[in-house]
Design an enzyme around this catalytic site. Structure first.
Site, PDB file in Angstrom:
ATOM      1  N   CYS A   1       0.877  -1.156   0.000  1.00 57.80           N
ATOM      2  CA  CYS A   1       0.000   0.000   0.000  1.00 57.80           C
ATOM      3  C   CYS A   1       0.923   1.217   0.000  1.00 57.80           C
ATOM      4  CB  CYS A   1      -1.003  -0.014   1.166  1.00 57.80           C
ATOM      5  SG  CYS A   1      -0.304   0.192   2.804  1.00 57.80           S
TER       6      CYS A   1
ATOM      7  N   HIS B   1      14.890 -12.057  12.286  1.00 57.29           N
ATOM      8  CA  HIS B   1      14.565 -11.783  13.694  1.00 57.29           C
ATOM      9  C   HIS B   1      13.091 -11.993  14.017  1.00 57.29           C
ATOM     10  CE1 HIS B   1      18.249  -9.045  14.729  1.00 57.29           C
ATOM     11  NE2 HIS B   1      18.590 -10.169  14.136  1.00 57.29           N
TER      12      HIS B   1
HETATM   13  C1  RB5 Z   1      -3.903   5.310  -0.107  1.00 54.99           C
HETATM   14  O1  RB5 Z   1      -3.924   6.617  -0.545  1.00 54.99           O
HETATM   15  C2  RB5 Z   1      -3.088   5.159   1.170  1.00 54.99           C
HETATM   16  O2  RB5 Z   1      -3.724   5.773   2.242  1.00 54.99           O
HETATM   17  C3  RB5 Z   1      -2.840   3.709   1.462  1.00 54.99           C
HETATM   18  O3  RB5 Z   1      -2.226   3.132   0.362  1.00 54.99           O
HETATM   19  C4  RB5 Z   1      -1.932   3.385   2.623  1.00 54.99           C
HETATM   20  O4  RB5 Z   1      -0.798   4.179   2.615  1.00 54.99           O
HETATM   21  C5  RB5 Z   1      -2.531   3.276   3.935  1.00 54.99           C
HETATM   22  O5  RB5 Z   1      -1.901   2.869   4.908  1.00 54.99           O
END
Ligand code: RB5
Length: 146
Positions: free
Chosen positions: A69, A102
């Site tokens: 993400c 770890h």
């Molecule tokens: C998306 O914009 C972003 O908030 C997501 O990818 C992430 O970073 C959340 O933890």
């Protein structure tokens, strides 16, 4: 973790490009990559792919995972709600080695917006090639689940 295993990949829109690169890399390396989505750069909520990835690992349908993400934090928070899941965030190859050696991480979470592009596959390869050290680290990870 170098046997040719089934590896899960999951992302939100922010990590889609990285997930595609890693998915193709895993297949090229002889792993079977199971893709939990998302499947485009259209806005997607990271828990929607994090939970199916974690559940597949819990029932041993996959052996490990890579999740993506923007920052890595949302994915890690969602994945680590699941018992037995140890999702560590790695934005350098050194961190990807340490979360294996770890922490015996079974999911490597990569913050797609905060990595050097040329390090992505090194992070992945390092994770796959590093073994858990055990010893004092085993005692510590055994204290994680409550
Ligand atoms: C998306 O914009 C972003 O908030 C997501 O990818 C992430 O970073 C959340 O933890």
């Amino acid at each position: 973790m170098t046997d040719k295993l089934i590896i899960g990949v999951a992302t939100d829109h922010a990590g889609y490009a990285c997930k595609e690169i890693v998915r193709k890399y895993l297949n090229r390396q002889g792993f079977s990559a199971h893709d939990f989505g998302c499947f485009s750069t259209e806005s997607a909520d990271y828990p929607d792919t994090a939970h199916p990835l974690a559940e597949a690992l819990q029932r041993h349908a996959i052996s490990a995972g890579f999740a993506f993400c923007g920052t890595g934090n949302g994915m890690a928070m969602a994945l680590n709600r699941h018992r037995g899941i140890r999702a560590g965030i790695a934005w350098t190859p050194e961190l990807s080695e340490v979360i294996r050696s770890h922490n015996n991480a079974n999911i490597c979470v990569i913050p797609a917006r905060y990595i050097e592009a040329d390090e992505l596959l090194v992070i992945v390869e390092t994770f796959l090639q590093t073994d858990f050290e055990g010893g004092r680290h085993l005692r510590r990870i055994e204290k994680i689940d409550i």
